[in-house]
Enzyme design. Structure first.
Site, PDB file in Angstrom:
ATOM      1  N   LYS A  59       5.988   1.282  -9.681  1.00 54.34           N
ATOM      2  CA  LYS A  59       6.023   1.740  -8.291  1.00 54.34           C
ATOM      3  C   LYS A  59       5.594   3.203  -8.223  1.00 54.34           C
ATOM      4  O   LYS A  59       6.186   4.063  -8.875  1.00 54.34           O
ATOM      5  CB  LYS A  59       7.430   1.594  -7.699  1.00 54.34           C
ATOM      6  CG  LYS A  59       7.529   2.054  -6.244  1.00 54.34           C
ATOM      7  CD  LYS A  59       8.891   1.748  -5.649  1.00 54.34           C
ATOM      8  CE  LYS A  59       9.936   2.788  -5.978  1.00 54.34           C
ATOM      9  NZ  LYS A  59       9.711   4.075  -5.250  1.00 54.34           N
ATOM     10  N   ASP A 118       4.462   2.416  -2.898  1.00 53.60           N
ATOM     11  CA  ASP A 118       5.576   2.470  -1.954  1.00 53.60           C
ATOM     12  C   ASP A 118       5.401   3.686  -1.049  1.00 53.60           C
ATOM     13  O   ASP A 118       6.104   4.691  -1.177  1.00 53.60           O
ATOM     14  CB  ASP A 118       6.897   2.544  -2.727  1.00 53.60           C
ATOM     15  CG  ASP A 118       8.099   2.391  -1.818  1.00 53.60           C
ATOM     16  OD1 ASP A 118       7.952   1.804  -0.730  1.00 53.60           O
ATOM     17  OD2 ASP A 118       9.182   2.858  -2.212  1.00 53.60           O
ATOM     18  N   LYS A 125       5.433   3.548   2.423  1.00 54.29           N
ATOM     19  CA  LYS A 125       6.207   3.406   3.669  1.00 54.29           C
ATOM     20  C   LYS A 125       5.459   4.006   4.859  1.00 54.29           C
ATOM     21  O   LYS A 125       5.996   4.845   5.589  1.00 54.29           O
ATOM     22  CB  LYS A 125       7.598   4.032   3.523  1.00 54.29           C
ATOM     23  CG  LYS A 125       8.458   3.385   2.452  1.00 54.29           C
ATOM     24  CD  LYS A 125       9.852   3.996   2.427  1.00 54.29           C
ATOM     25  CE  LYS A 125      10.751   3.333   1.397  1.00 54.29           C
ATOM     26  NZ  LYS A 125      10.384   3.684   0.010  1.00 54.29           N
ATOM     27  N   ASP A 155       3.346   5.162  11.545  1.00 56.64           N
ATOM     28  CA  ASP A 155       2.647   6.028  12.496  1.00 56.64           C
ATOM     29  C   ASP A 155       2.131   5.153  13.633  1.00 56.64           C
ATOM     30  O   ASP A 155       2.465   3.965  13.702  1.00 56.64           O
ATOM     31  CB  ASP A 155       1.499   6.762  11.785  1.00 56.64           C
ATOM     32  CG  ASP A 155       1.247   8.154  12.360  1.00 56.64           C
ATOM     33  OD1 ASP A 155       1.081   8.252  13.605  1.00 56.64           O
ATOM     34  OD2 ASP A 155       1.206   9.132  11.597  1.00 56.64           O
ATOM     35  N   THR A 181      18.017   0.495   1.404  1.00 54.82           N
ATOM     36  CA  THR A 181      19.303   0.178   0.783  1.00 54.82           C
ATOM     37  C   THR A 181      20.240   1.379   0.722  1.00 54.82           C
ATOM     38  O   THR A 181      21.413   1.231   0.389  1.00 54.82           O
ATOM     39  CB  THR A 181      19.092  -0.378  -0.647  1.00 54.82           C
ATOM     40  OG1 THR A 181      18.264   0.515  -1.390  1.00 54.82           O
ATOM     41  CG2 THR A 181      18.445  -1.750  -0.598  1.00 54.82           C
ATOM     42  N   ARG A 231      17.000   3.869 -12.259  1.00 54.70           N
ATOM     43  CA  ARG A 231      17.935   4.651 -13.063  1.00 54.70           C
ATOM     44  C   ARG A 231      18.457   3.942 -14.314  1.00 54.70           C
ATOM     45  O   ARG A 231      18.563   4.571 -15.368  1.00 54.70           O
ATOM     46  CB  ARG A 231      19.117   5.113 -12.201  1.00 54.70           C
ATOM     47  CG  ARG A 231      18.750   6.182 -11.183  1.00 54.70           C
ATOM     48  CD  ARG A 231      20.017   6.683 -10.479  1.00 54.70           C
ATOM     49  NE  ARG A 231      19.710   7.652  -9.447  1.00 54.70           N
ATOM     50  CZ  ARG A 231      19.508   7.355  -8.171  1.00 54.70           C
ATOM     51  NH1 ARG A 231      19.563   6.092  -7.792  1.00 54.70           N
ATOM     52  NH2 ARG A 231      19.246   8.295  -7.290  1.00 54.70           N
TER      53      ARG A 231
END
Length: 245
Positions: free
Chosen positions: A35, A63, A65, A68, A119, A216
């Site tokens: 990603k 990613d 996002k 607009d 999330t 992580r």
């Protein structure tokens, strides 16, 4: 045939291009996709994408996002689609038209995924943002509403938590792609970090997730490669159980 590692999307959310490249070299044979988020893309988007493509078989998930006015999203997606990424994210936002323009701009060169509810967002956050009580008290309703927007706009799928995946699959079918962040393996599920709605890889796969964003637990491990392999083993066990029924 889809292997266990192919479910894993590793986010290159690190402070430098050098570190990102080190993780790509280390994990390219142990995860299915990398990603590239907004920070890294701004810093070194084209270079990073080329590096990933030249480092192995792992796919690319941009990613970004995008969010607009529709025509701006269309033009941005036209540019992004040229990079050859497998997926690009767009916020579901306020208007289906923006999603429709994103799909149009992709020209079928990349899969467009609608981001439903992050999330990291809680019901209280939704309440303070001014949403109706029905959405803040049960965020799955907001996820499902936005999933329907994405489906109707022609998106390949959505990004949602593992808690909503089962509902999404039941309503929109197994071919509607679900990418699930907020994943913590069973041996690392105690600490939530900044995520509010988390699930284990096994839970997400059982619910129908197609891809799991896992950062992580791999990145912070003493041996990231071993951690990725351990997660693959957890996924493989669940896929074997699921295929037996």
């Amino acid at each position: 045939m889809k292997q266990a590692k192919d479910y894993i999307i590793f986010p290159l959310d690190v402070p430098s291009v050098k570190q990102a490249k080190e993780y790509v070299q280390l994990l390219s044979e142990h995860v299915g996709m990398f990603k590239v988020g907004l920070e890294l893309f701004i810093q070194s988007g084209p270079e990073m994408i080329s590096f990933i493509k030249g480092s192995g078989t792992a796919k690319i998930f941009l990613d970004l996002k995008l969010h607009d006015i529709p025509v701006t999203v269309l033009r941005a997606m036209e540019r992004v689609a040229e990079f050859g990424a497998d997926f690009v994210t767009v916020h579901c936002g306020e208007t289906p038209r923006m999603l429709e323009y994103a799909v149009k701009g992709s020209r079928e060169k990349t899969g467009v995924l609608g981001v439903t509810v992050l999330t990291s967002v809680s019901g209280e956050d939704i309440h303070h943002a001014g949403f109706r009580e029905e959405f803040s008290s049960d965020m799955s309703k907001l996820v499902m509403k936005r999933a329907e927007m994405a489906r109707d706009a022609g998106c390949a799928g959505i990004v949602c938590s593992g808690l909503e995946v089962k509902m999404v699959k039941e309503k929109f079918g197994k071919d509607f792609v679900t990418v699930t962040p907020g994943i913590r393996p069973s041996w690392d599920a105690v600490e939530k970090h900044d995520q509010q709605r988390i699930t284990t890889p096994a839970q997400a796969i059982k619910n129908g997730s197609d891809y799991l964003v896992i950062g992580r637990p791999i990145r912070d491990a003493k041996d990231p490669k071993t951690a990725a392999m351990r997660i693959s083993e957890e996924i493989e066990k669940e896929t074997q159980v699921s295929s037996a029924f």
